[in-house]
Write a protein that holds these residues in place. Structure first.
Motif, mmCIF file in Angstrom:
data_model
loop_
_atom_site.group_PDB
_atom_site.id
_atom_site.type_symbol
_atom_site.label_atom_id
_atom_site.label_comp_id
_atom_site.label_asym_id
_atom_site.label_seq_id
_atom_site.Cartn_x
_atom_site.Cartn_y
_atom_site.Cartn_z
ATOM 1 N N MET A 1 34.755 48.170 30.082
ATOM 2 C CA MET A 1 35.831 48.552 30.990
ATOM 3 C C MET A 1 36.053 47.534 32.109
ATOM 4 O O MET A 1 37.099 47.526 32.711
ATOM 5 C CB MET A 1 35.533 49.916 31.627
ATOM 6 N N ASN A 2 35.053 46.711 32.383
ATOM 7 C CA ASN A 2 35.226 45.735 33.454
ATOM 8 C C ASN A 2 36.372 44.777 33.167
ATOM 9 O O ASN A 2 37.133 44.432 34.069
ATOM 10 C CB ASN A 2 33.937 44.939 33.671
ATOM 11 N N GLY A 3 36.480 44.358 31.915
ATOM 12 C CA GLY A 3 37.563 43.454 31.551
ATOM 13 C C GLY A 3 38.926 44.095 31.716
ATOM 14 O O GLY A 3 39.892 43.433 32.104
ATOM 15 N N LEU A 4 39.001 45.380 31.440
ATOM 16 C CA LEU A 4 40.269 46.099 31.580
ATOM 17 C C LEU A 4 40.743 46.116 33.033
ATOM 18 O O LEU A 4 41.919 45.879 33.312
ATOM 19 C CB LEU A 4 40.102 47.524 31.058
ATOM 20 N N VAL A 5 39.834 46.359 33.954
ATOM 21 C CA VAL A 5 40.191 46.380 35.374
ATOM 22 C C VAL A 5 40.661 44.999 35.817
ATOM 23 O O VAL A 5 41.652 44.880 36.541
ATOM 24 C CB VAL A 5 38.988 46.838 36.231
ATOM 25 N N ILE A 6 39.985 43.976 35.358
ATOM 26 C CA ILE A 6 40.354 42.615 35.744
ATOM 27 C C ILE A 6 41.735 42.260 35.199
ATOM 28 O O ILE A 6 42.574 41.695 35.911
ATOM 29 C CB ILE A 6 39.294 41.613 35.258
ATOM 30 N N ILE A 7 41.999 42.609 33.959
ATOM 31 C CA ILE A 7 43.310 42.317 33.365
ATOM 32 C C ILE A 7 44.411 43.091 34.080
ATOM 33 O O ILE A 7 45.470 42.534 34.398
ATOM 34 C CB ILE A 7 43.292 42.628 31.857
ATOM 35 N N PHE A 8 44.181 44.377 34.351
ATOM 36 C CA PHE A 8 45.182 45.165 35.082
ATOM 37 C C PHE A 8 45.446 44.571 36.459
ATOM 38 O O PHE A 8 46.596 44.484 36.906
ATOM 39 C CB PHE A 8 44.723 46.613 35.235
ATOM 40 N N ALA A 9 44.394 44.158 37.148
ATOM 41 C CA ALA A 9 44.564 43.587 38.486
ATOM 42 C C ALA A 9 45.324 42.266 38.424
ATOM 43 O O ALA A 9 46.187 42.005 39.278
ATOM 44 C CB ALA A 9 43.207 43.390 39.144
ATOM 45 N N LEU A 10 45.036 41.427 37.443
ATOM 46 C CA LEU A 10 45.752 40.154 37.312
ATOM 47 C C LEU A 10 47.232 40.369 37.008
ATOM 48 O O LEU A 10 48.096 39.696 37.566
ATOM 49 C CB LEU A 10 45.109 39.292 36.230
ATOM 50 N N VAL A 11 47.526 41.317 36.137
ATOM 51 C CA VAL A 11 48.934 41.611 35.819
ATOM 52 C C VAL A 11 49.642 42.155 37.057
ATOM 53 O O VAL A 11 50.794 41.798 37.334
ATOM 54 C CB VAL A 11 49.036 42.591 34.631
ATOM 55 N N ALA A 12 48.970 42.995 37.827
ATOM 56 C CA ALA A 12 49.570 43.535 39.047
ATOM 57 C C ALA A 12 49.836 42.424 40.066
ATOM 58 O O ALA A 12 50.888 42.404 40.719
ATOM 59 C CB ALA A 12 48.678 44.612 39.650
ATOM 60 N N LEU A 13 48.898 41.483 40.200
ATOM 61 C CA LEU A 13 49.117 40.366 41.121
ATOM 62 C C LEU A 13 50.266 39.476 40.666
ATOM 63 O O LEU A 13 51.086 39.037 41.485
ATOM 64 C CB LEU A 13 47.838 39.533 41.248
ATOM 65 N N LEU A 14 50.345 39.203 39.369
ATOM 66 C CA LEU A 14 51.466 38.412 38.859
ATOM 67 C C LEU A 14 52.798 39.128 39.070
ATOM 68 O O LEU A 14 53.812 38.505 39.372
ATOM 69 C CB LEU A 14 51.257 38.094 37.381
ATOM 70 N N ALA A 15 52.792 40.448 38.923
ATOM 71 C CA ALA A 15 54.013 41.219 39.176
ATOM 72 C C ALA A 15 54.411 41.148 40.640
ATOM 73 O O ALA A 15 55.597 41.098 40.968
ATOM 74 C CB ALA A 15 53.810 42.664 38.745
ATOM 75 N N LEU A 16 53.422 41.144 41.526
ATOM 76 C CA LEU A 16 53.711 41.014 42.956
ATOM 77 C C LEU A 16 54.357 39.671 43.255
ATOM 78 O O LEU A 16 55.374 39.603 43.953
ATOM 79 C CB LEU A 16 52.423 41.185 43.763
ATOM 80 N N PHE A 17 53.788 38.590 42.707
ATOM 81 C CA PHE A 17 54.364 37.272 42.930
ATOM 82 C C PHE A 17 55.759 37.153 42.323
ATOM 83 O O PHE A 17 56.652 36.540 42.915
ATOM 84 C CB PHE A 17 53.452 36.187 42.367
ATOM 85 N N SER A 18 55.968 37.744 41.164
ATOM 86 C CA SER A 18 57.290 37.666 40.541
ATOM 87 C C SER A 18 58.314 38.481 41.318
ATOM 88 O O SER A 18 59.477 38.095 41.405
ATOM 89 C CB SER A 18 57.233 38.125 39.094
ATOM 90 N N THR A 19 57.894 39.593 41.893
ATOM 91 C CA THR A 19 58.809 40.404 42.694
ATOM 92 C C THR A 19 59.226 39.653 43.952
ATOM 93 O O THR A 19 60.401 39.657 44.330
ATOM 94 C CB THR A 19 58.157 41.744 43.068
ATOM 95 N N VAL A 20 58.280 38.996 44.591
ATOM 96 C CA VAL A 20 58.600 38.197 45.778
ATOM 97 C C VAL A 20 59.546 37.062 45.414
ATOM 98 O O VAL A 20 60.516 36.787 46.131
ATOM 99 C CB VAL A 20 57.305 37.668 46.436
ATOM 100 N N SER A 21 59.293 36.419 44.287
ATOM 101 C CA SER A 21 60.176 35.345 43.837
ATOM 102 C C SER A 21 61.576 35.871 43.529
ATOM 103 O O SER A 21 62.575 35.228 43.863
ATOM 104 C CB SER A 21 59.576 34.687 42.600
ATOM 105 N N ALA A 22 61.654 37.037 42.897
ATOM 106 C CA ALA A 22 62.959 37.622 42.582
ATOM 107 C C ALA A 22 63.693 38.022 43.869
ATOM 108 O O ALA A 22 64.927 37.908 43.936
ATOM 109 C CB ALA A 22 62.779 38.837 41.675
#
Length: 57
Positions: A1-22
């Motif tokens: 499950m540790n990998g799942l949390v890391i992947i979810f967190a990375l996707v959430a951070l990328l979504a944050l950066f993309s939202t700011v860019s948009a």
């Protein structure tokens, strides 16, 4: 499950950066999809950490 949390967190951070860019580019569709992705994956990250703990026990 540790990998799942890391992947979810990375996707959430990328979504944050993309939202700011948009927002900077005034891209309405990008803002909508970015906020939707941020909401879903951010929620998954928080709930996985709450229920599974980090590191998973």
């Amino acid at each position: 499950m540790n990998g799942l949390v890391i992947i979810f967190a990375l996707v959430a951070l990328l979504a944050l950066f993309s939202t700011v860019s948009a927002l900077k580019n005034k891209n309405l569709l990008g803002i909508i999809f970015g906020l939707g992705t941020l909401g879903v994956f951010g929620w998954f990250t928080v709930m996985t950490v709450i229920h599974q703990g980090y590191p998973a026990g």
